[in-house]
Design a protein around this motif. Sequence first.
Motif, mmCIF file in Angstrom:
data_model
loop_
_atom_site.group_PDB
_atom_site.id
_atom_site.type_symbol
_atom_site.label_atom_id
_atom_site.label_comp_id
_atom_site.label_asym_id
_atom_site.label_seq_id
_atom_site.Cartn_x
_atom_site.Cartn_y
_atom_site.Cartn_z
ATOM 1 N N LYS A 358 37.252 -15.433 -56.366
ATOM 2 C CA LYS A 358 38.480 -15.367 -55.570
ATOM 3 C C LYS A 358 39.052 -13.947 -55.569
ATOM 4 C CE LYS A 358 38.733 -19.702 -54.404
ATOM 5 N NZ LYS A 358 38.521 -20.127 -53.000
ATOM 6 N N ALA A 359 38.949 -13.238 -56.704
ATOM 7 C CA ALA A 359 39.412 -11.846 -56.755
ATOM 8 C C ALA A 359 38.565 -10.978 -55.834
ATOM 9 C CB ALA A 359 39.358 -11.330 -58.188
ATOM 10 N N ARG A 360 37.274 -11.223 -55.832
ATOM 11 C CA ARG A 360 36.384 -10.455 -54.957
ATOM 12 C C ARG A 360 36.746 -10.671 -53.492
ATOM 13 N NH1 ARG A 360 29.725 -10.841 -54.978
ATOM 14 N NH2 ARG A 360 29.380 -9.354 -53.271
ATOM 15 N N THR A 361 36.951 -11.934 -53.118
ATOM 16 C CA THR A 361 37.299 -12.248 -51.728
ATOM 17 C C THR A 361 38.622 -11.612 -51.335
ATOM 18 O OG1 THR A 361 36.093 -14.342 -51.853
ATOM 19 C CG2 THR A 361 37.748 -14.127 -50.106
ATOM 20 N N ALA A 362 39.627 -11.742 -52.217
ATOM 21 C CA ALA A 362 40.955 -11.198 -51.910
ATOM 22 C C ALA A 362 40.924 -9.670 -51.836
ATOM 23 C CB ALA A 362 41.955 -11.651 -52.967
ATOM 24 N N TYR A 363 40.181 -9.037 -52.737
ATOM 25 C CA TYR A 363 40.115 -7.576 -52.752
ATOM 26 C C TYR A 363 39.424 -7.061 -51.493
ATOM 27 C CZ TYR A 363 39.457 -2.832 -54.529
ATOM 28 O OH TYR A 363 39.483 -1.462 -54.677
ATOM 29 N N GLU A 364 38.303 -7.675 -51.135
ATOM 30 C CA GLU A 364 37.562 -7.208 -49.960
ATOM 31 C C GLU A 364 38.356 -7.441 -48.680
ATOM 32 O OE1 GLU A 364 33.856 -9.252 -50.250
ATOM 33 O OE2 GLU A 364 33.008 -7.821 -51.712
ATOM 34 N N ALA A 365 39.179 -8.486 -48.645
ATOM 35 C CA ALA A 365 40.022 -8.723 -47.488
ATOM 36 C C ALA A 365 41.133 -7.679 -47.395
ATOM 37 C CB ALA A 365 40.617 -10.123 -47.535
#
Length: 370
Positions: A358-365
Amino acid sequence: MAKQKNILVLSGGGFKGAFQWGALEYLMEQRNVRFDRIAGVSVGALNGALVAMDKFHELKALWQQVQREGYQAIYTSDILVMQGETIRPDFAAIIKKLLPRSLLRYGFQYLFDRPALLREVMANFNQIRSLADNRPLYMKLLQVVRRGDFKVPYQCGVVSLTNGNYYTCRPQDFTTDEELAKAILASTAMPIVWEPVKELNLLGDNFNEATVLREVVDGGIRTVSPLGDVVQAIKDEADDVDDYIIYILNCNSWDLPDDPARKYHLTNIALRALDDIAINEIFNDDLKRYLEINELVMQVRDAQRSRVLPPDFRLKLGGKPLKYFRTVLVQPEPGEVGHTLDSSAAMLERRRQAGYQKARTAYEAAFPRA
């Protein structure tokens, strides 16, 4: 030249805090994000303190210990029994606490002096302050928490049961490492499950006079995500910083998952009512209000750039101009991280992996070109 500051806000959530462990692994180890200010309540106070002291390796070691040893690494209990992934009361142990003497003696007392027996049972019941003992966690805090080790500003939230007020605690608000450890312990002390900290001496800004807080518990019962603390602290800063990025690591989801299969005995009723329903609602109100205000401030900025509004226009609340904060929100899907007190190794690993993804998804967004 404008500066950028990264702010970390950590919500409560009991053993769901392993979700934050995974999210921080991604942000700190994969993206090398470093935080300039940290605020947390409940398990977020614990995770946040270790990050603020630059002791992330000890944070990982603590969660790995919980994976190996289970809840005993954090608390013990003589009236709760762990069964698989659920917790139930040990009614035999509870009866023993209420009736500690021989059953034969109680039999005679029941026959000849029932009022005295009832008074004794009530007196013994009133001495029970919690379902579990979090002394193992307290001993760990005494070993690792040092006021002088904090590398960035840190604050955690607690609530005094005697007056119902919420208090912000910082390392500089205490005269000893032990008192600061007690504050972090209090912030993690979910009422009913863990005993309140009986007394906490909080200095605040007036070092000549301490405020004595009594029966101190989890700040999450008043504010699950201490965004107000962070925003106020930023307002008080003298630095000329134009770009604040607030990373919010929330152990809970927007919506409460349906849970018809849970057996609603004493502990599960308390956890469902207090943690799942009440605290989740507090968080939703807190975070949604923050995001709505932040969206309005961004719309004002966009209108100024397109010259629809004059450059000196300011959106104000309570007479003070509002500031826009870039926000990276990391939180699980409904039902993804299980129950608050589920400390099974499999669930902790599931939470860690969920937090990482979830951190990866939020950061890349948030930073598509990074």
